[in-house]
Write a protein that holds these residues in place. Structure first.
Motif, mmCIF file in Angstrom:
data_model
loop_
_atom_site.group_PDB
_atom_site.id
_atom_site.type_symbol
_atom_site.label_atom_id
_atom_site.label_comp_id
_atom_site.label_asym_id
_atom_site.label_seq_id
_atom_site.Cartn_x
_atom_site.Cartn_y
_atom_site.Cartn_z
ATOM 1 N N UNK A 34 0.819 -1.217 -0.038
ATOM 2 C CA UNK A 34 0.191 -0.086 0.026
ATOM 3 C C UNK A 34 0.897 1.284 0.053
ATOM 4 N N UNK A 35 0.664 2.273 -0.841
ATOM 5 C CA UNK A 35 1.577 3.146 -1.147
ATOM 6 C C UNK A 35 0.858 4.266 -1.866
ATOM 7 N N UNK A 36 0.998 5.512 -1.493
ATOM 8 C CA UNK A 36 0.194 6.529 -1.812
ATOM 9 C C UNK A 36 1.538 7.665 -2.119
ATOM 10 N N UNK A 37 1.522 8.174 -3.264
ATOM 11 C CA UNK A 37 2.697 9.174 -3.476
ATOM 12 C C UNK A 37 2.138 10.471 -3.877
ATOM 13 N N UNK A 38 2.247 11.537 -3.265
ATOM 14 C CA UNK A 38 1.607 12.845 -3.451
ATOM 15 C C UNK A 38 2.339 13.635 -4.635
ATOM 16 N N UNK A 39 1.550 14.597 -5.327
ATOM 17 C CA UNK A 39 2.524 15.350 -6.339
ATOM 18 C C UNK A 39 3.442 16.117 -5.794
ATOM 19 N N UNK A 40 4.917 15.845 -6.291
ATOM 20 C CA UNK A 40 5.924 16.867 -5.679
ATOM 21 C C UNK A 40 6.766 16.010 -4.578
ATOM 22 N N UNK A 41 6.294 14.704 -4.440
ATOM 23 C CA UNK A 41 7.023 14.006 -3.188
ATOM 24 C C UNK A 41 8.084 13.501 -3.797
ATOM 25 N N UNK A 42 9.301 13.333 -3.139
ATOM 26 C CA UNK A 42 10.473 12.777 -3.158
ATOM 27 C C UNK A 42 10.674 11.544 -2.471
ATOM 28 N N UNK A 43 10.526 10.320 -3.042
ATOM 29 C CA UNK A 43 10.565 9.084 -2.203
ATOM 30 C C UNK A 43 11.762 8.214 -2.281
ATOM 31 N N UNK A 44 12.401 7.986 -1.351
ATOM 32 C CA UNK A 44 13.710 7.117 -1.583
ATOM 33 C C UNK A 44 13.230 5.784 -1.179
#
Lengths: 255, 429
Positions: A34-44
């Motif tokens: 389960x993962x939600x990525x928001x606009x502008x996020x930087x995920x490592x």
């Protein structure tokens, strides 16, 4: 240097993954992601090898097929429908560990091919865009060379420029610096930092923890096909919660 | 001051000038030493080889030098030579036209295949050399129709109607392609058939630039080898690519058809296929249809070669790193675009040596048609020429000539392919 972790993240959802599962034959590689990525996020995304982190981001642009669960990228539901897959792929840029430039095309042709044929942009305009991004990654003078004539770091920067030429709204990085000599890692990371500063939504699988501290606003730790822990970088590195994360961090930061 | 120290110390006061290397280390002497006499065994081999070369020149030299070019039969040659060693090359000059064009091609019309051959070089050049102006490709497209008219003769209408049919098919395909590839293909085929049927009704009325008609059974000599070779190679390449891609396809029917076709054709000798073309194929058609023998042979050789080319190209496809497919996919290119721009250019480049290997083999295999009583170059030599009373017994000259013609052509193909490989190299240039 700008501390990008403080940059604003919108509440618009870029990628949403619900209960996603994937098997390679009998082997359960991804379990209930389960993962939600928001606009502008930087995920490592970090984790030991074989933990499914590459597979996870490759599922996002359907390079790998998932067998269960739901993936919505940029409002498009990822199904086996080829039209949806092509739409998502043209909105999502990807950089690979081994660059995967097209060796029979010049750097410029590498960058203009997809815009011309997928986006149907006139050749001249595509070339202008390509030169703009090649300048951005600081190799405009190599435009007419072939990939085989460039160093690894330069090739990876071309690969980034090639993805950017499609004007993607999301960028995926699959261990972009793992195949590079130490002195070339910096030039690629600098390019990625710059990209982050411009507000690009980024998912990076990487072992560069310095990059994670500097750029990411969320670090995800995966093990055995599951998301074990996620947190802001400061908290993640200074105050890891699970034992598995503590062990991993002690191993990669220990020397 | 210590003694040991003074013994070690050294200062050069005068720089040495460059000297010539010893005689044994330069020029011819060094080359001979390292290439011919580098060891005992090599020295022996060198001497033996030299002896053989000298023997060959001593024996073959007079044979060429005393060669006779202007008699009308082997008996006359023998009379002139009086037992001395000498080739009777007059068979080549006397039967020159038969060797090139076969026994039955009308001798007033030799200019037609010759012109077709010269035009073929022009038509092939923009395909072979990418630096030539792209406009020349229009001529390449027209060439097959022009060549058919030149070689087989008849009215030019046949070629024009055939061409118009293809043009109509292309236009219909472009119109209907948006609705899907297979619909476009269907529309193209229908358009072509309609054009051929409708215009075919008027073909008899109009006669543009009629040439004397030459039936297929009158084709022969090296011309027949060239025709079969060129047509079959150019047809088998696209079919081979399609089969190789078909074999990789995820669609079970397409994959199945490709695999069965390739494995079946590769498992059968070419001679068997030619006999099938000659004899058996007739039973499958209604008795009144009389399919041209050359056409049947072209179909069989093309099928044979395309199965081999498909496997060569499959090797090229397999040699490409998976990352190339992934990069193409990740940029949003669809299957056709990825194949056309990324995968095939690289896979074909890798496959060049293999494709050329098949092409050269195929070109030489065209001589096998002599076993189904077609008079190609070898068929001409074996049949009409050696069987004639004048030239019975002239083996070396005739077969040597055939070997020379084939060698020149095949060596040319091979040299071209190596040049092309160098042109396509993009790393570290």
């Amino acid at each position: 240097m700008v501390d990008t972790t403080q940059m604003t993240v919108s509440d618009e959802v870029a990628i949403s993954i619900e209960k996603m599962n994937k098997w390679y034959g009998q082997f359960h590689v991804l379990r209930d992601i389960d993962l939600t990525v928001y606009r502008g996020e930087r995920i490592v995304i970090a984790g030991p090898s074989g933990s499914g982190k590459s597979t996870l981001i490759r599922c996002i642009n359907a390079l790998e097929e998932h067998q269960a669960g739901k993936i919505v990228v940029d409002g498009t539901h990822l199904t086996s429908d080829l039209k949806n897959i092509d739409r998502i792929r043209s909105e999502v840029g990807m950089c690979f560990q081994h660059f995967n430039l097209f060796p029979h095309l010049t750097i410029l042709e590498n960058c203009t091919l997809a815009p011309i044929w997928v986006r149907k942009i006139p050749k001249k305009q595509a070339e202008e865009t390509a030169m703009h991004f090649l300048e951005k990654v600081k190799i405009p003078d190599q435009a007419n060379k072939y990939p085989g004539q460039l160093s690894g770091g330069q090739q990876q920067r071309v690969a980034i420029a090639r993805s950017l030429c499609m004007k993607p709204r999301i960028m995926l990085f699959d261990e972009p610096t793992s195949a590079l000599d130490p002195e070339m890692i910096k030039e690629v990371l600098d390019t990625m930092v710059e990209l982050a500063e411009e507000g690009m939504t980024m998912l990076c699988v990487t072992h560069e923890m310095g990059f994670a501290r500097q750029v990411a606003n969320r670090v995800i730790f995966m093990d055995q096909g599951q998301i074990v822990e996620q947190n802001e970088p400061e908290e993640f590195f200074n105050n890891p919660q699970s034992d598995r994360t503590k062990l991993f961090l002690s191993q990669i930061l220990g020397h | 001051m210590s003694d040991t120290h003074s013994q070690l110390a050294f200062v050069r006061t005068e720089m040495l000038a460059q000297k010539e290397p010893p005689v044994a280390e330069k020029g011819v002497v060094k080359w001979v030493r390292s290439n011919l006499f580098s060891s005992w065994s090599n020295s022996i081999l060198t001497v033996v080889a030299l002896y053989l070369i000298v023997q060959l020149i001593m024996n073959a030299g007079p044979w060429f030098a005393n060669g006779i070019w202007s008699t009308n039969s082997l008996a006359e040659c023998r009379e002139i030579l009086q037992g001395a060693s000498g080739g009777c090359f007059s068979v080549l000059s006397e039967r020159w036209n038969q060797l090139l064009f076969g026994i039955a091609y009308p001798d007033t019309q030799y200019w037609r295949p010759t012109l077709a051959f010269v035009l073929m070089l022009v038509a092939a050049s923009p395909v072979l050399f990418s630096k030539l102006p792209r406009g020349m490709l229009i001529f390449t497209g027209l060439y097959p129709f022009l060549a058919y008219w030149l070689i087989w003769g008849g009215t030019m209408m046949t070629s024009i109607i055939a061409l118009l049919g293809f043009v109509a098919a292309y236009l219909a395909f472009r119109k209907a392609e948006r609705a899907g590839f297979s619909i476009g293909l269907g529309a193209g085929i229908i358009a072509a058939v309609v054009v051929w049927k409708v215009l075919g009704m008027f073909a008899g009325e109009l006669s543009i630039l009629p040439l004397e008609e030459v039936p297929s059974r009158n084709m022969g000599g090296f011309m027949l080898n060239m025709m079969l070779g060129t047509i079959c190679i150019s047809l088998s390449l696209p079919i081979g690519i399609a089969l190789a891609l078909g074999r990789q396809s995820h669609m079970p029917i397409i994959k199945g058809i490709s695999v069965v076709f390739i494995e079946f054709i590769r498992g059968v000798p070419l001679i068997t296929l030619l006999f099938v073309a000659n004899v058996v194929l007739g039973y499958f058609f209604p008795p009144e249809t009389n399919m041209d023998l050359i056409l049947r042979v072209i179909i069989m050789i093309t099928m044979f070669a395309s199965a081999y080319i498909a496997e060569v190209i499959r090797g090229g496809l397999a040699a490409l790193p998976k990352g190339q497919y992934e990069a193409a996919d990740s940029l949003g290119l669809d299957y056709t675009q990825a194949m056309r721009f990324i995968i095939l250019p690289q896979a074909l480049k890798i496959s060049i040596p293999g494709i050329v290997n098949v092409a050269v083999g195929l070109f030489k295999d065209t001589t096998l048609v002599s076993v189904i009583s077609m008079f190609d170059l070898v068929g001409m030599i074996r049949g009409p020429i050696l069987a004639s009373t004048e030239w019975n017994g002239v083996y070396w000259e005739l077969y040597g000539f055939a070997a020379l013609l084939f060698f020149i052509t095949c060596y040319g193909i091979s040299q071209y392919s190596q040049w092309l490989e160098r042109q396509l190299r993009t790393d570290h240039r």
